[in-house]
Enzyme design. Structure first.
Site, PDB file in Angstrom:
ATOM      1  N   LYS A 166       0.852  -1.193   0.000  1.00 14.11           N
ATOM      2  CA  LYS A 166       0.000   0.000   0.000  1.00 14.11           C
ATOM      3  C   LYS A 166       0.890   1.246   0.000  1.00 14.11           C
ATOM      4  O   LYS A 166       2.020   1.185   0.469  1.00 14.11           O
ATOM      5  CB  LYS A 166      -0.895   0.015   1.247  1.00 14.11           C
ATOM      6  CG  LYS A 166      -1.689  -1.266   1.495  1.00 14.11           C
ATOM      7  CD  LYS A 166      -2.818  -1.432   0.523  1.00 14.11           C
ATOM      8  CE  LYS A 166      -3.610  -2.714   0.824  1.00 14.11           C
ATOM      9  NZ  LYS A 166      -4.708  -2.923  -0.119  1.00 14.11           N
ATOM     10  N   HIS A 285      -6.486 -13.384  -7.790  1.00 12.03           N
ATOM     11  CA  HIS A 285      -7.304 -12.425  -7.048  1.00 12.03           C
ATOM     12  C   HIS A 285      -8.723 -12.475  -7.595  1.00 12.03           C
ATOM     13  O   HIS A 285      -8.924 -12.673  -8.784  1.00 12.03           O
ATOM     14  CB  HIS A 285      -6.735 -11.010  -7.154  1.00 12.03           C
ATOM     15  CG  HIS A 285      -7.333 -10.090  -6.135  1.00 12.03           C
ATOM     16  ND1 HIS A 285      -8.555  -9.483  -6.331  1.00 12.03           N
ATOM     17  CD2 HIS A 285      -6.911  -9.702  -4.912  1.00 12.03           C
ATOM     18  CE1 HIS A 285      -8.848  -8.751  -5.260  1.00 12.03           C
ATOM     19  NE2 HIS A 285      -7.870  -8.872  -4.381  1.00 12.03           N
TER      20      HIS A 285
END
Length: 471
Positions: A166, A285
């Protein structure tokens, strides 16, 4: 009279066959059907069987050119859903000849294609499929599977640890690589590209791959452990996706990643075949899954998307956390976790599994727990998911007050403490907080993490819940 008779007739006259005995080669489906007012459940169930197989809205003369009895879907059972008004589970059997071998794309086009827009139904949800062993044998499945992955990584006896870097967008390739290195050298097994990272103006894919490779090699050399980073190969075309996977292999990176729902099953299966042929692990994902699976009465349950992924191919897939910020009830989650990992799963309605499924030795998929988890969740995650899992802490690593590497240390110490306590016979569910507190006395990094996240909870009711069992 003999011959073709034009006109419209009720679906149930042809497609509702409660006397039908299912075959071992049939694909069996359980649909949650909500008919429009005034539509009988038998007609609704038959309509689903018809519109997802050979039927159309009127009789056509070309029906006489084939054997409908051989090719039609059949609604062979209907049961009301306990506690719901005008909602039913309709069981449909499809002959295997309706489906192309080795094609998840074709299977879903047939079973969940046009029928979901059918006007006679207020809502429709596919709850489960029984995939016959004859059909499963036409699929390669995961590129490698759980045991081969452990052997490649030389890591046994514990869950694997991951981290999504992140902020997910906006970092340069070099800064992203720096964050990867810090996390891996601190004790994580994997780091991950965010699913939204492909090849944007602030970080083109080739630069991203090169700086990740540098980070991995440097981080491996220090502790002597094998490390990986899920390089997202998802792209706008299959050709571009394969080009990225080839470059990852040339760099010697052990694992690539794909967004399988937005990328599509055809692209995913192609990538899975390449990964097996070239020794790459494949992380999957599930971006976009909640668009399909979150509403209880319409769409498709995630256990179907999980089954389809095991057929199409992937070594990891995100599967919710039970305890974090994303949707997922414990029993439902453990149901599809078993469908991903185990070779044979008995039907168990208390976990949402409608059919017994035999995978006939198709390799298993490692579930990834990711989303709003931190060190205090470690005992519960270890107890819920067991060893064959990846526990992925994004903010729970990078949000550590001392930085990425101490955040990784905190997670690794917490995991090792939980695994040791479990192996010594302690109850992780009852003693989890105490186990973490004891470990934090020996690890200042863990103590700092425990302090900063001690009050964080995500307490919201799940949208997708189990039906009450019939008394």
């Amino acid at each position: 009279s003999v011959g073709f008779k034009a006109g419209v007739k009720e679906y149930k006259l042809t497609y509702y066959t409660p006397e039908y005995e299912t075959k071992d080669t049939d694909i069996l489906a359980a649909f949650r059907v909500t008919p429009q007012p005034g539509v009988p459940p038998e007609e609704a169930g038959a309509a689903v069987a018809a519109e997802s197989s050979t039927g159309t809205w009127t009789t056509v003369w070309t029906d006489g050119l084939t054997s409908l009895d051989r090719y039609k879907g059949r609604c062979y059972g209907i049961e009301p859903v306990p506690g719901e008004e005008n909602q039913y589970i309709a069981y449909v059997a499809y002959p295997l000849d309706l489906f192309e071998e080795g094609s998840v794309t074709n299977m879903f086009t047939s079973i969940v294609g046009n029928v979901f827009g059918f006007k006679a139904l207020r809502a429709l949800r596919l709850e489960d499929l029984r995939i016959p062993t004859a059909y499963i044998k036409t699929f390669q499945g995961p590129p490698h599977g759980i045991q081969v992955e452990r052997d490649k990584l030389n890591k046994y006896g514990r869950p694997l640890l991951g981290c999504t870097i992140k902020p997910k967008l906006g970092l340069s390739a070099k800064n992203y690589g720096r964050a990867v290195y810090e996390c891996l050298r601190g004790g994580l097994d994997f780091t991950k590209d965010d699913e939204t990272v492909t090849s944007q103006p602030f970080m083109r894919w080739r630069d991203r791959f090169l700086f990740r490779a540098e980070a991995i090699y440097k981080a491996q050399a220090e502790p002597g452990e094998i490390k990986g980073h899920y390089l997202n190969a998802t792209a706008g075309t299959c050709e571009e996706m394969m080009k990225r996977a080839v470059f990852a292999r040339e760099l010697g990176i052990p694992i690539v990643m794909h967004d399988y729902l937005t990328g599509g099953f055809t692209a995913n299966t192609s990538l899975a075949h390449y990964c097996r042929d070239n020794g790459l692990l494949l992380h999957i994902h599930r971006a976009m899954h909640a668009v399909i699976d979150r509403q209880k009465n319409h769409g498709m349950h995630f256990r179907l998307l999980a089954k389809a992924l095991r057929m199409s191919g992937g070594d990891h897939i995100h599967a919710g956390t039970v305890v974090g910020k994303l949707e997922g009830e414990r029993d439902i989650t453990l149901g599809f976790v078993d469908l991903l990992r185990d070779d044979f799963i008995e039907n168990d309605r208390s976990r949402g599994i409608y059919f017994t499924q035999d995978w006939v030795s198709l390799p298993g998929v490692i579930p990834v727990a990711s989303g709003g988890i931190h060190v205090w969740h470690m005992p519960a995650l270890t107890e819920i998911f067991g060893d064959d899992s990846v526990l992925q802490f994004g903010g729970g690593t990078l949000g550590h007050p001392w930085g990425n590497a101490p955040g990784a240390v905190a997670n690794r110490v917490a995991l090792e403490a939980c695994v040791q306590a479990r192996n010594e016979g302690r109850d992780l569910a009852a003693e989890g907080n105490e186990i973490i507190r004891e470990a934090s006395k020996w690890s200042p990094e863990l103590a700092a993490a425990c302090e900063i996240w001690k009050e964080i909870r995500f307490n919201f009711a799940a949208m997708d819940t189990l039906d009450p069992l019939k008394s």
